[in-house]
Design an enzyme around this catalytic site. Sequence first.
Site, PDB file in Angstrom:
ATOM      1  N   ARG A   6       1.238  -1.285   0.239  1.00 11.50           N
ATOM      2  CA  ARG A   6       0.137   0.156   0.208  1.00 11.50           C
ATOM      3  C   ARG A   6       1.059   1.152   0.381  1.00 11.50           C
ATOM      4  NH1 ARG A   6      -2.668   0.452   5.922  1.00 11.50           N
ATOM      5  NH2 ARG A   6      -0.593   1.970   7.473  1.00 11.50           N
ATOM      6  N   ASP A   9       9.218  -9.557   6.464  1.00  5.68           N
ATOM      7  CA  ASP A   9       8.773  -8.881   7.597  1.00  5.68           C
ATOM      8  C   ASP A   9       9.925  -8.315   7.792  1.00  5.68           C
ATOM      9  OD1 ASP A   9       9.083  -7.652  10.186  1.00  5.68           O
ATOM     10  OD2 ASP A   9       8.540  -9.254  11.262  1.00  5.68           O
ATOM     11  N   ASN A  36      11.353   0.929   1.397  1.00  8.20           N
ATOM     12  CA  ASN A  36      10.532   1.141   2.027  1.00  8.20           C
ATOM     13  C   ASN A  36       9.640   1.469   3.297  1.00  8.20           C
ATOM     14  OD1 ASN A  36       8.171   3.602   0.985  1.00  8.20           O
ATOM     15  ND2 ASN A  36       7.399   1.505   0.974  1.00  8.20           N
ATOM     16  N   TYR A  78      10.507   7.383  16.410  1.00  8.76           N
ATOM     17  CA  TYR A  78      11.254   7.907  14.183  1.00  8.76           C
ATOM     18  C   TYR A  78      11.462   8.588  13.991  1.00  8.76           C
ATOM     19  CZ  TYR A  78       8.469   8.505  10.229  1.00  8.76           C
ATOM     20  OH  TYR A  78       7.999   7.855   8.531  1.00  8.76           O
ATOM     21  N   THR A 114      -1.036   8.972   2.126  1.00 11.09           N
ATOM     22  CA  THR A 114      -0.921   7.554   2.187  1.00 11.09           C
ATOM     23  C   THR A 114      -1.779   7.094   3.447  1.00 11.09           C
ATOM     24  OG1 THR A 114       1.043   7.075   3.753  1.00 11.09           O
ATOM     25  CG2 THR A 114       1.461   7.379   1.365  1.00 11.09           C
TER      26      THR A 114
HETATM   27  P1  NAP Z   1       2.398   3.050   4.949  1.00  9.11           P
HETATM   28  O1  NAP Z   1       0.956   3.541   3.808  1.00  9.11           O
HETATM   29  O2  NAP Z   1       1.758   2.692   6.547  1.00  9.11           O
HETATM   30  O3  NAP Z   1       2.555   1.737   4.222  1.00  9.11           O
HETATM   31  C1  NAP Z   1       3.597   1.109   4.376  1.00  9.11           C
HETATM   32  C2  NAP Z   1       3.643  -0.296   4.277  1.00  9.11           C
HETATM   33  O4  NAP Z   1       5.020  -1.183   5.259  1.00  9.11           O
HETATM   34  C3  NAP Z   1       2.295  -1.271   4.574  1.00  9.11           C
HETATM   35  O5  NAP Z   1       2.088  -1.764   3.719  1.00  9.11           O
HETATM   36  C4  NAP Z   1       2.985  -1.984   5.549  1.00  9.11           C
HETATM   37  O6  NAP Z   1       2.411  -3.226   6.063  1.00  9.11           O
HETATM   38  C5  NAP Z   1       3.810  -2.635   5.623  1.00  9.11           C
HETATM   39  N1  NAP Z   1       4.332  -2.502   6.672  1.00  9.11           N
HETATM   40  C6  NAP Z   1       4.783  -2.672   8.606  1.00  9.11           C
HETATM   41  N2  NAP Z   1       6.068  -2.870   8.840  1.00  9.11           N
HETATM   42  C7  NAP Z   1       6.037  -3.612   7.989  1.00  9.11           C
HETATM   43  C8  NAP Z   1       7.246  -4.785   8.230  1.00  9.11           C
HETATM   44  N3  NAP Z   1       7.819  -5.066   9.260  1.00  9.11           N
HETATM   45  N4  NAP Z   1       7.295  -5.931   7.586  1.00  9.11           N
HETATM   46  C9  NAP Z   1       7.486  -5.199   5.945  1.00  9.11           C
HETATM   47  N5  NAP Z   1       6.248  -4.605   5.686  1.00  9.11           N
HETATM   48  C10 NAP Z   1       6.139  -3.444   6.839  1.00  9.11           C
HETATM   49  O7  NAP Z   1       3.489   3.971   4.625  1.00  9.11           O
HETATM   50  P2  NAP Z   1       4.404   5.332   3.356  1.00  9.11           P
HETATM   51  O8  NAP Z   1       3.465   6.702   3.808  1.00  9.11           O
HETATM   52  O9  NAP Z   1       3.656   4.457   2.293  1.00  9.11           O
HETATM   53  O10 NAP Z   1       5.354   5.054   3.799  1.00  9.11           O
HETATM   54  C11 NAP Z   1       6.513   4.552   3.302  1.00  9.11           C
HETATM   55  C12 NAP Z   1       7.815   4.841   4.123  1.00  9.11           C
HETATM   56  O11 NAP Z   1       7.958   6.608   4.185  1.00  9.11           O
HETATM   57  C13 NAP Z   1       8.019   4.799   5.626  1.00  9.11           C
HETATM   58  O12 NAP Z   1       9.153   4.268   5.784  1.00  9.11           O
HETATM   59  C14 NAP Z   1       7.400   6.196   5.638  1.00  9.11           C
HETATM   60  O13 NAP Z   1       8.438   5.727   7.526  1.00  9.11           O
HETATM   61  C15 NAP Z   1       8.132   6.958   4.945  1.00  9.11           C
HETATM   62  N6  NAP Z   1       7.188   8.359   5.894  1.00  9.11           N
HETATM   63  C16 NAP Z   1       6.192   8.557   5.086  1.00  9.11           C
HETATM   64  C17 NAP Z   1       5.555   9.833   4.973  1.00  9.11           C
HETATM   65  C18 NAP Z   1       3.991  10.249   4.573  1.00  9.11           C
HETATM   66  O14 NAP Z   1       3.815  11.425   4.752  1.00  9.11           O
HETATM   67  N7  NAP Z   1       3.343   9.452   4.261  1.00  9.11           N
HETATM   68  C19 NAP Z   1       6.491  10.769   5.052  1.00  9.11           C
HETATM   69  C20 NAP Z   1       7.457  10.529   5.212  1.00  9.11           C
HETATM   70  C21 NAP Z   1       8.550   9.080   5.437  1.00  9.11           C
HETATM   71  P3  NAP Z   1       0.776  -3.438   6.890  1.00  9.11           P
HETATM   72  O15 NAP Z   1      -0.332  -2.630   6.450  1.00  9.11           O
HETATM   73  O16 NAP Z   1       0.615  -4.398   6.952  1.00  9.11           O
HETATM   74  O17 NAP Z   1       1.255  -2.868   8.259  1.00  9.11           O
END
Ligand code: NAP
Length: 248
Positions: free
Chosen positions: A16, A60, A87, A155, A190
């Site tokens: 996702r 994982d 990611n 974080y 997201t």
């Molecule tokens: P997201 O929508 O929560 O998607 C993250 C995905 O990672 C989910 O499918 C989740 O699966 C999976 N995941 C979590 N724990 C895991 C594990 N132990 N092993 C394998 N997969 C795992 O997050 P996103 O917003 O796309 O974020 C992606 C990256 O960008 C992250 O590193 C986040 O910290 C970073 N980021 C995001 C933002 C933002 O504004 N969204 C800003 C800065 C940085 P489950 O659903 O099963 O938990």
Amino acid sequence: MARLTGKVAIITGASRGMGTSHAEKFVAEGAKVVLTDTNEVAGKALADKLGPNGIFIRHDVSSLDDWYAVVDAVEKAFGPVNVLVNNAGILGPVTKTAKLSEADYMKVCSVNQHAVFFGMKATIPSMLKAGIGSIVNISSIAGIVANYGFPSIAYVASKFAVRGMTKAAAIEYGPKNIRVNSVHPGFILTPMMVEATDDNGGNATSMIPLGRIADPGEVSNLVLFLASDEASYITGAEHVIDAGMTAQ
Ligand code: NAP
């Protein structure tokens, strides 16, 4: 020729959010992509949609054994890995330092920080076989500054660590033709953002010079560039994509 022809990529957290967007763009640009995530249902559905150049493996990222199994499976399916996008990440509880439990601190660092080490440790030997590699580690603006609202100290610690590990690995493996960069997104729409805020991040727009939250595909454009040979002279660098937030 497509921009990622000949690339064999692992993208974690691909079920996702930004990971899904990265996977879609990578396959569209000619890469063979292994999508990994703990969410099997969504990951398999995405791989089915992407066709033969996208396969899903349950993974994982906080397990080093899982990492070795993934790299082995990728090599059998597509050959040596030459792109890794670290990611997957979690926000963890949004709470102040004195209230954050030890277990929650450890969990956030395990998924966001230790897993980035595991990913590089398990994948670099395959990149050495390939003779070329690009690693893109997803950090955050919380790995640049600590003052944008809600993330916990765990974080922030994990995302600063990703920035430092990126530079260390870039120096170690530059002579082996492996580039390592970090990406620092600001506010991206997201599921993580939706779950962390009451308003899909809407209140944050007053802090953003461009005045809007990003679409995940805007970050994918940067990740794709860094993965591609177009970025052949770029390594050890932090790439902020935040619409000017940290410029303030
Ligand atoms: P997201 O929508 O929560 O998607 C993250 C995905 O990672 C989910 O499918 C989740 O699966 C999976 N995941 C979590 N724990 C895991 C594990 N132990 N092993 C394998 N997969 C795992 O997050 P996103 O917003 O796309 O974020 C992606 C990256 O960008 C992250 O590193 C986040 O910290 C970073 N980021 C995001 C933002 C933002 O504004 N969204 C800003 C800065 C940085 P489950 O659903 O099963 O938990």
